[in-house]
Design an enzyme around this catalytic site. Structure first.
Site, PDB file in Angstrom:
ATOM      1  N   ARG A  28     -48.509 -10.132 -35.117  1.00 15.47           N
ATOM      2  CA  ARG A  28     -48.978  -9.109 -34.168  1.00 15.47           C
ATOM      3  C   ARG A  28     -48.170  -7.823 -34.292  1.00 15.47           C
ATOM      4  O   ARG A  28     -48.656  -6.744 -33.940  1.00 15.47           O
ATOM      5  CB  ARG A  28     -48.970  -9.672 -32.737  1.00 15.47           C
ATOM      6  CG  ARG A  28     -50.028 -10.758 -32.531  1.00 15.47           C
ATOM      7  CD  ARG A  28     -49.917 -11.412 -31.160  1.00 15.47           C
ATOM      8  NE  ARG A  28     -48.690 -12.150 -30.981  1.00 15.47           N
ATOM      9  CZ  ARG A  28     -48.503 -13.415 -31.363  1.00 15.47           C
ATOM     10  NH1 ARG A  28     -49.484 -14.089 -31.938  1.00 15.47           N
ATOM     11  NH2 ARG A  28     -47.354 -14.013 -31.163  1.00 15.47           N
ATOM     12  N   GLU A  42     -35.653 -23.118 -32.294  1.00 19.99           N
ATOM     13  CA  GLU A  42     -35.249 -24.194 -31.395  1.00 19.99           C
ATOM     14  C   GLU A  42     -35.230 -25.527 -32.167  1.00 19.99           C
ATOM     15  O   GLU A  42     -34.314 -26.328 -32.032  1.00 19.99           O
ATOM     16  CB  GLU A  42     -36.206 -24.264 -30.212  1.00 19.99           C
ATOM     17  CG  GLU A  42     -35.679 -25.123 -29.080  1.00 19.99           C
ATOM     18  CD  GLU A  42     -36.595 -25.106 -27.873  1.00 19.99           C
ATOM     19  OE1 GLU A  42     -37.570 -24.331 -27.879  1.00 19.99           O
ATOM     20  OE2 GLU A  42     -36.335 -25.887 -26.947  1.00 19.99           O
TER      21      GLU A  42
HETATM   22  P1  AMP Z   1     -37.862 -14.691 -30.650  1.00 18.68           P
HETATM   23  O1  AMP Z   1     -37.419 -14.808 -32.092  1.00 18.68           O
HETATM   24  O2  AMP Z   1     -37.450 -15.878 -29.828  1.00 18.68           O
HETATM   25  O3  AMP Z   1     -37.446 -13.379 -30.032  1.00 18.68           O
HETATM   26  O4  AMP Z   1     -39.446 -14.754 -30.653  1.00 18.68           O
HETATM   27  C1  AMP Z   1     -40.172 -13.617 -30.978  1.00 18.68           C
HETATM   28  C2  AMP Z   1     -41.383 -13.928 -31.799  1.00 18.68           C
HETATM   29  O5  AMP Z   1     -42.072 -15.073 -31.323  1.00 18.68           O
HETATM   30  C3  AMP Z   1     -42.361 -12.773 -31.727  1.00 18.68           C
HETATM   31  O6  AMP Z   1     -42.877 -12.561 -33.032  1.00 18.68           O
HETATM   32  C4  AMP Z   1     -43.426 -13.218 -30.755  1.00 18.68           C
HETATM   33  O7  AMP Z   1     -44.701 -12.904 -31.257  1.00 18.68           O
HETATM   34  C5  AMP Z   1     -43.255 -14.721 -30.642  1.00 18.68           C
HETATM   35  N1  AMP Z   1     -43.098 -15.185 -29.239  1.00 18.68           N
HETATM   36  C6  AMP Z   1     -41.980 -15.738 -28.708  1.00 18.68           C
HETATM   37  N2  AMP Z   1     -42.176 -16.118 -27.446  1.00 18.68           N
HETATM   38  C7  AMP Z   1     -43.454 -15.773 -27.160  1.00 18.68           C
HETATM   39  C8  AMP Z   1     -44.260 -15.903 -25.972  1.00 18.68           C
HETATM   40  N3  AMP Z   1     -43.807 -16.456 -24.844  1.00 18.68           N
HETATM   41  N4  AMP Z   1     -45.532 -15.428 -26.026  1.00 18.68           N
HETATM   42  C9  AMP Z   1     -46.002 -14.878 -27.158  1.00 18.68           C
HETATM   43  N5  AMP Z   1     -45.301 -14.733 -28.298  1.00 18.68           N
HETATM   44  C10 AMP Z   1     -44.031 -15.186 -28.297  1.00 18.68           C
END
Ligand code: AMP
Length: 177
Positions: A65, A102
């Site tokens: 996205r 995770e």
């Molecule tokens: P992070 O690496 O944990 O910051 O996760 C970010 C990536 O995971 C981004 O590319 C988001 O598109 C996706 N993502 C993580 N959590 C969500 C969520 N609750 N809803 C939608 N996309 C998420």
């Protein structure tokens, strides 16, 4: 008092749909596709994030996205767009970074012939959660000799501390939740 920008962003916020237990139990997925599908909302998001691009030479979008929002931001800001992709999808790779999830790990790759040393990059994704994905992208860009001047997202899940994971890179999130 509410400014016109606030009301536009409130309209964007109203288009984000919370999807419980997707893609797994306990995860509240933020579905931003209705924002992308709405001309006025997409313009708001692209314009607001482009205001932070400053003197960046290039916008970098994170799969998938982040490609869509990043390309819209790049058009408004007058830069190019570089897609950082999940492993195995690019025909020519300039570099790779593996980071912890995770459960398990993930790898992101930078396309060849997109970033020149010294380039100033502004990174875009849809959601900032723990910051692992964004931090790996910034590390990949640093490996290539780029200077990351900022990170922009539509949504920031503030409780997960992603902003701290990116420090000292400035983080610009349109909708903290
Ligand atoms: P992070 O690496 O944990 O910051 O996760 C970010 C990536 O995971 C981004 O590319 C988001 O598109 C996706 N993502 C993580 N959590 C969500 C969520 N609750 N809803 C939608 N996309 C998420």
């Amino acid at each position: 008092m509410t400014s016109p920008d606030d009301s536009s962003l409130m309209r964007v916020a109203g288009l984000v749909v919370d999807v419980p237990d997707h893609p797994g139990p306990g995860i509240l997925f933020k579905d931003i596709t209705p924002v992308l599908a709405d001309a006025e909302a997409l313009t708001t998001v692209a314009t607001e994030l482009a205001s932070y691009v400053g003197h960046a030479d290039v916008v970098v979008g994170i799969e998938a996205r982040g490609f869509l929002i990043g390309a819209a931001v790049a058009l408004v800001a007058g830069t190019g767009i570089v897609p950082v992709r999940k492993a195995g999808r690019l025909p020519r790779v300039a570099g790779a970074r593996t980071y912890d999830l995770e459960y398990g790990t993930a790898t992101l790759e930078l396309p060849a012939d997109t970033i020149v040393p010294g380039a100033r990059a502004f990174v875009v994704d849809d959601v900032l959660a723990t910051g692992g994905t964004a931090a790996a992208t910034c590390a990949l860009l640093a490996d290539a000799g780029a200077e990351v001047i900022g990170f922009g997202a539509l949504l920031e899940l503030t409780a997960l501390g992603g902003r701290d994971a990116l420090a000292p890179i400035p983080v610009h999130a349109l909708l903290p939740v």
